[in-house]
Write an enzyme that holds these catalytic residues in place. Sequence first.
Site, PDB file in Angstrom:
ATOM      1  N   SER A 240       0.853  -1.182   0.000  1.00 22.13           N
ATOM      2  CA  SER A 240       0.000   0.000   0.000  1.00 22.13           C
ATOM      3  C   SER A 240       0.890   1.234   0.000  1.00 22.13           C
ATOM      4  O   SER A 240       2.115   1.123   0.001  1.00 22.13           O
ATOM      5  CB  SER A 240      -0.879   0.007   1.242  1.00 22.13           C
ATOM      6  OG  SER A 240      -0.074   0.292   2.366  1.00 22.13           O
ATOM      7  N   LYS A 241       0.251   2.372   0.019  1.00 22.89           N
ATOM      8  CA  LYS A 241       1.003   3.632  -0.065  1.00 22.89           C
ATOM      9  C   LYS A 241       2.074   3.743   1.016  1.00 22.89           C
ATOM     10  O   LYS A 241       3.087   4.396   0.818  1.00 22.89           O
ATOM     11  CB  LYS A 241       0.040   4.808   0.041  1.00 22.89           C
ATOM     12  CG  LYS A 241      -0.681   5.047  -1.256  1.00 22.89           C
ATOM     13  CD  LYS A 241      -1.340   6.406  -1.278  1.00 22.89           C
ATOM     14  CE  LYS A 241      -2.134   6.564  -2.567  1.00 22.89           C
ATOM     15  NZ  LYS A 241      -3.450   7.111  -2.376  1.00 22.89           N
ATOM     16  N   ARG A 242       1.808   3.111   2.154  1.00 28.77           N
ATOM     17  CA  ARG A 242       2.789   3.163   3.241  1.00 28.77           C
ATOM     18  C   ARG A 242       4.161   2.653   2.794  1.00 28.77           C
ATOM     19  O   ARG A 242       5.194   3.034   3.304  1.00 28.77           O
ATOM     20  CB  ARG A 242       2.340   2.265   4.392  1.00 28.77           C
ATOM     21  CG  ARG A 242       1.364   2.880   5.337  1.00 28.77           C
ATOM     22  CD  ARG A 242       1.038   1.927   6.462  1.00 28.77           C
ATOM     23  NE  ARG A 242       0.554   0.644   5.975  1.00 28.77           N
ATOM     24  CZ  ARG A 242       1.137  -0.522   6.216  1.00 28.77           C
ATOM     25  NH1 ARG A 242       2.218  -0.575   6.948  1.00 28.77           N
ATOM     26  NH2 ARG A 242       0.638  -1.641   5.737  1.00 28.77           N
ATOM     27  N   GLY A 244       5.472   2.927  -0.163  1.00 34.31           N
ATOM     28  CA  GLY A 244       6.057   3.677  -1.266  1.00 34.31           C
ATOM     29  C   GLY A 244       5.042   3.745  -2.388  1.00 34.31           C
ATOM     30  O   GLY A 244       3.844   3.575  -2.162  1.00 34.31           O
TER      31      GLY A 244
END
Length: 467
Positions: A240-242, A244
């Site tokens: 997920s965005k966490r 990258g």
Amino acid sequence: MQVVTRFAPSPTGFLHIGGARTALFNWLFARHHGGRFQLRIEDTDRERSKPEAVEAIFDGLRWLGLDWDGEVLFQFSRADRHAEVARQLLAAGKAYYCYWTPEELTAMREAARAEGRSGYFDPKWRDADPATVPQDVPPVIRLKSPRDGETVVQDLIQGEVRTANAQMDDMVLLRADGTPTYMLAVVVDDHDMGVTHVIRGDDHLTNTFRQLQLYQALDWTPPAFAHQSLIHGPDGKKMSKRHGAVGAEVYRDMGFLPEAMRNYLLRLGWSHGDDEIFSTEQAIEWFNLENVGRAAARFDMEKLTVLNGHYIRHTEDHRLVDLLAPRLAAQIGGPLDDTARARLLRGMPSLKERAKTLVELAESALFYVQPRPLMMTDKATKILDAAGLNVLKHLSESLADCPWTRDDLEAEARQFAEKNDLKLGKAAQPLRAALTGTNVSPPIFEVMEILGREEVLARLEDARGAT
Ligand code: GLU
């Protein structure tokens, strides 16, 4: 039988890296079997579907070279057909009008939760007498799902997966406003498009049970299913965005080559012995579902970057110049002229040895195209101290009539160094600082040869004047 696969993204954001891998696997499978790979945009959720997202999906697929066959199918345009199939099931007694209101359903769900029951749905309207139905509630159409037995998926990646039918309630096919649900639309479209293999993320596995029930009710032959594990981040959690960037286009902007990305995504879940690098032809020839792993693959930025470096080193110089041109033009604030492009082309064999991304490559190539006077990094400025400038002064004189080849230039600098009891580096570093504005560059005599006498002398002049 001709193999038909499809990629069916919902256009609610960018092309997710997991979606890009799904598209790649479907594309490879179709190409391997000489079949068709189709694109279906699942835009039935009108609120969440965005035209920019559709464009981002097209762009991402084009960038990755995943060409689809035939026209793009927009799911929403087939809403009438989906509704028709729901009514057909109704007429055949395999579906029914259900009159629970959303409030009643919520109350049922909450009551079940409070009592710790998992199933909550009361199929009261399944066999209701039409005379008893409320007139003021617009009904949804639900499938009469089988209550006994099991639904079994013979998954081409996960193996046999089964679930008890009692676990599944009667799914909604058509909403009260007449719009089809995802479950109905997918089945009808896959059937009408002649899809033979559905390859997708295993987050859809539970949907597959429901979809199989629908195929059964419709008496349609279902496609084969293959569910691949999702991509995880380095911490083992779903990517997920966490972790990258998750949008394919971000990788393009970060300077990854599409072929490197494709190779990396292929290895993320599929293997062919110990091979790491695949040409497109090899990937198409060797791709199979048997060698798709069941375990979740971890996204490893370092590995992708190393792979990208490999691809950059093996990319034709002309193409690299074309790829760098817009990046460099943006940095110097105008298009590259012929001289700049010619220098880049000549310098590319050395430049590309060092760069792992196009961003790095552009950074290291900037000095070839930058208009004078060059910007100097702090390190370069430090090299150009009194001693450094003194070296430049003397070298400028002898370079004025030195034959202009890298060997002659190096011989000249060596001679100068020896005469002055300096190490060659002591002469080369000020040259590098003055000519490239940095303290690292390709071999400096090569750089000089490529820049040409006039430009070299002018840059040396600039350096001496500026400090
Ligand atoms: N539209 C679904 C999604 O984007 C995929 C549907 C499918 O592959 O069956 O997750």
